[in-house]
Every structure is written in C-alpha cells, then in structure tokens.
Design an enzyme around this catalytic site. Structure first.
Site, PDB file in Angstrom:
ATOM      1  N   GLU A  26       0.829  -1.278   0.026  1.00 11.21           N
ATOM      2  CA  GLU A  26       0.154   0.040  -0.009  1.00 11.21           C
ATOM      3  C   GLU A  26       0.861   1.311  -0.080  1.00 11.21           C
ATOM      4  O   GLU A  26       0.588   2.309  -0.847  1.00 11.21           O
ATOM      5  CB  GLU A  26      -0.803   0.072   1.207  1.00 11.21           C
ATOM      6  CG  GLU A  26      -1.824   1.354   1.319  1.00 11.21           C
ATOM      7  CD  GLU A  26      -2.771   1.481   2.617  1.00 11.21           C
ATOM      8  OE1 GLU A  26      -3.408   2.339   2.625  1.00 11.21           O
ATOM      9  OE2 GLU A  26      -2.774   0.072   3.450  1.00 11.21           O
ATOM     10  N   ARG A  68       5.483  32.253 -19.706  1.00 14.88           N
ATOM     11  CA  ARG A  68       4.715  33.432 -19.089  1.00 14.88           C
ATOM     12  C   ARG A  68       5.900  34.331 -18.692  1.00 14.88           C
ATOM     13  O   ARG A  68       6.973  34.193 -18.588  1.00 14.88           O
ATOM     14  CB  ARG A  68       4.526  32.908 -17.509  1.00 14.88           C
ATOM     15  CG  ARG A  68       3.720  33.833 -16.527  1.00 14.88           C
ATOM     16  CD  ARG A  68       2.402  34.570 -17.040  1.00 14.88           C
ATOM     17  NE  ARG A  68       1.998  35.278 -16.155  1.00 14.88           N
ATOM     18  CZ  ARG A  68       0.990  36.115 -16.333  1.00 14.88           C
ATOM     19  NH1 ARG A  68       0.251  36.024 -17.307  1.00 14.88           N
ATOM     20  NH2 ARG A  68       0.324  36.938 -15.305  1.00 14.88           N
TER      21      ARG A  68
END
Length: 380
Positions: A243, A269
C-alpha cells in the site's frame, strides 16, 4: 536519466493504460468531480481492458502476473492524468492481496471473478472516528453467535465507501486481545444492518467517493471470515508495505509531472518584459526541484524492483512513502507559487494537484508514523 526497470512488455502496457485513460476516463472526469463519484461503467471498462486483478490468477479472470512494475505503471499514468478518483490502485494493490493470499478456495470462486471484471468494487474499512493509525483504538466489534458474527460499529474516511460491493472490515473479535484480538470480516452490499453515511466532502480527489459506514447488528456469515481468527494485525502489517509503495509511486510521479508542466509554464509566462524562466530565482527553484525528483526517482525505482522481487521490507517502504509524498507536497506548493495567481485557479492543473495530493502524507500511514517505524528499526 533513462529509467532501466521496465521491459518492452511494461512499455506496451503503459500505452494500453494511456489509451484507456484517453477513452474511458478523461472525457468524463470533470462530470465525475462534480458528481463526487465515478461511474460504475468506468470500472467495468477497466475490467474489460485487463486493468483489474493484475496479480489475480488467470483461473479467476485476472492477469496472473504479480510483477509490481505493472502496478507502478498504472499508478504513474493515472497520476499524470490527474485521475485519482478512479481508485484502481486501492482495488488492485491494497485489497487484491488480501483476497489472493487469505481467501479460501470457495471465497476466491465467489469474489475474484467479479473483482477482475469490475462488477465487484472493493473497499477496506479500518479507520474509525476515534481510531486512525492506532489499531488498538478500534471499537467495532464482532460477536461470535455460532453460525455467524454479529457486527456492530462504524468506520469513516472509507475510500470507495459508496460504490463498494464488498468491504473488508477490521473488527474486534477478542475484546481483551488488543491489536491482536482483531479479525477481518467481509461484508457484502445489501446485507441487513449495513448502512452508508454521506459521501464526505473533501478538499481534493472529489470524484473518489469517501464515506462513513455503519454496522448495526449485521449478521456476517462464518464463511466470510478472511484469514485467521484474531489474525488481522499480522495480515494488515504484511500488506501495508505494498500500500505504501503504491502511494509513494504516485507521489514521485505527481512531483515529476508538476515540475514538467511548471517548467513549460515559466518558459511561456512573461514578467517585466521577459519570460519567468530568465529570472535566476525561478531557475534555481526549477533546478532544486529537478534534482530532488531525480534523486527520489532513483530510490523509488530501486524499491519498485525490490518489491517486485519480494525483497522490500517495511522500513524501506516507509522511507519511500514519507519521502516521496513529502516531496510531492513541497513541489506542489512551489509549483503553484511559480504559477502566481493562475495557480490558484482550478482550471489550472497545478491547483487541482495541490488539493488532490495533500492527502498523500496522511493516508496509508502518516509521515509521523513512517518516521516512527524507521526510527524503531534503528534505535529499538
């Protein structure tokens, strides 16, 4: 650096996953986010595509391949697509091992074909309102009534809680046994006394249904005991490494993808008449994140190979989990900052990644618990 852990079969599988995402997930994902739940059709589509039960024996409809690298590919591609809501990793890598290693032959025949086809969606119910990482705090009880268990209690923060057809419930079967008096009981959809609460409103992973579950005098057949009586603690500890590896794999994949899209953004940008990428501070930020990701990726790939070979221990899985998820959190924050005001807009990928990823350092064992496990191994 060129990754060296995948074969041609893994590369082909990656293309299969990408095709599945483009066809069955991405076109519908915004609607799922609004609905707070994914479509069951997507689960069945995943089953048809062979993405469920990768490690389940072929006789039950699975892939018959326990190689964790396939799970890693699945986790990486779902993370890059921003598709955390369709929790195939939970189904395959967390719940799957309980069914393949602990279930009786009769239980396997009953549950695994649907598990692999997507007809049976699964969940594991461990966390309670007053018990998270501390298993000794679990109050849900199962009383032996001869031919059945009488189950009473409640669980919370249960992923797949609304959709689940089959829920593995951690319950106290020997009250005086503490953490070693717990057992795993499988509760099926429609069982009298099994009720679901609300679909919890989270800050991220909106389409991943997370619910409260209530068990009021639920009669669980004796044949639905999974594994050994009072053996839940050992069963849980055995499966937690996988997990945590699944979460870690998603963590580094998210960090790498955020770095990639932010690098493109700062090149385009402009501020003060030139691209952001021309500013030394921005270059340093990108350089630091790229280096951290490269170092983490090297360690994670080693852990993936070790786990595939059955050699990864709980300590190194804990190291991978806390380091990769904390890196993901830092990278998400820094990348959002580099996007400026646009980073706060949900239409930008970095904004959703920021909220979707925040849970990573919490579920599967918090960062603090990971450090405790590592520390105990070194200091006793």
């Amino acid at each position: 650096m060129q990754r060296q852990i995948f074969t041609e079969d893994h590369v082909a599988f990656r293309e299969t996953v990408r095709t599945f995402l483009a066809k069955e997930v991405t076109p519908y994902y915004e609607q799922w986010e609004k609905d707070g739940i994914v479509s069951r059709d997507a689960w069945r589509a995943a089953g048809r595509q062979g993405l469920l039960g990768l490690a389940v024996p072929e006789e039950y409809g699975g892939g018959g391949n326990p190689d964790f690298r396939y799970s890693a590919v699945l986790a990486e591609e779902f993370t890059r697509a921003g598709a955390a809501g369709l929790a195939l990793g939970l189904h395959n890598d967390i719940i799957g091992p309980y069914l393949t290693t602990l279930a009786t032959d009769e239980q396997k025949r009953r549950w695994l074909p649907g598990f692999c086809s997507g007809e049976i969606i699964t969940a594991i119910a461990m966390t309670e309102p007053g018990a998270g990482s501390d298993l000794q705090g679990i109050r849900t009880t199962a009383e032996d009534r001869g031919d059945h268990w009488l189950l009473n209690g409640s669980k919370t923060f249960i992923s797949n809680g609304i959709l689940a057809d089959l829920v593995i419930v951690v319950a106290k079967t020997t009250p005086e046994g503490g953490a070693h008096g717990l057992s795993l009981l499988v509760v099926e959809r429609g069982t009298d006394g099994f009720e679901r609460g609300r679909n919890l409103d989270k800050i991220g992973q909106k389409s991943q249904d997370t619910a409260e579950l209530f068990f009021n005098d639920v009669r669980v057949p004796k044949e639905n005991l999974l594994g050994e009586l009072n053996g839940a603690f050992i069963h849980l500890m055995t499966n937690l490494a996988q997990e945590r590896m699944g979460i870690a794999v998603a963590g580094i994949a998210a960090a790498e993808h955020l770095l990639e899209i932010t690098t493109d953004y700062v090149k385009e940008r402009e501020a003060f008449g030139r691209p952001l990428s021309k500013l030394q501070h921005v270059r340093f930020e990108i350089a630091e994140m790229a280096t951290e990701c490269a170092v983490t990726r090297t360690f994670l790939d080693r852990c993936i190979v070790d786990h595939s070979d059955g050699k990864l221990d709980a300590v190194h899985a804990s190291m991978a989990k806390w380091w990769a998820t904390e890196l993901q959190k830092r990278v998400a924050d820094r990348c959002l900052q580099l996007h400026g005001g646009y980073g706060y807009m949900t239409e930008y990928r970095v904004a959703r990644a920021f909220t979707d990823g925040r849970i990573q350092t919490i579920y599967g064992g918090t960062t603090e618990i990971m450090k405790e496990i590592i520390g105990r191994s070194l200091l006793g």
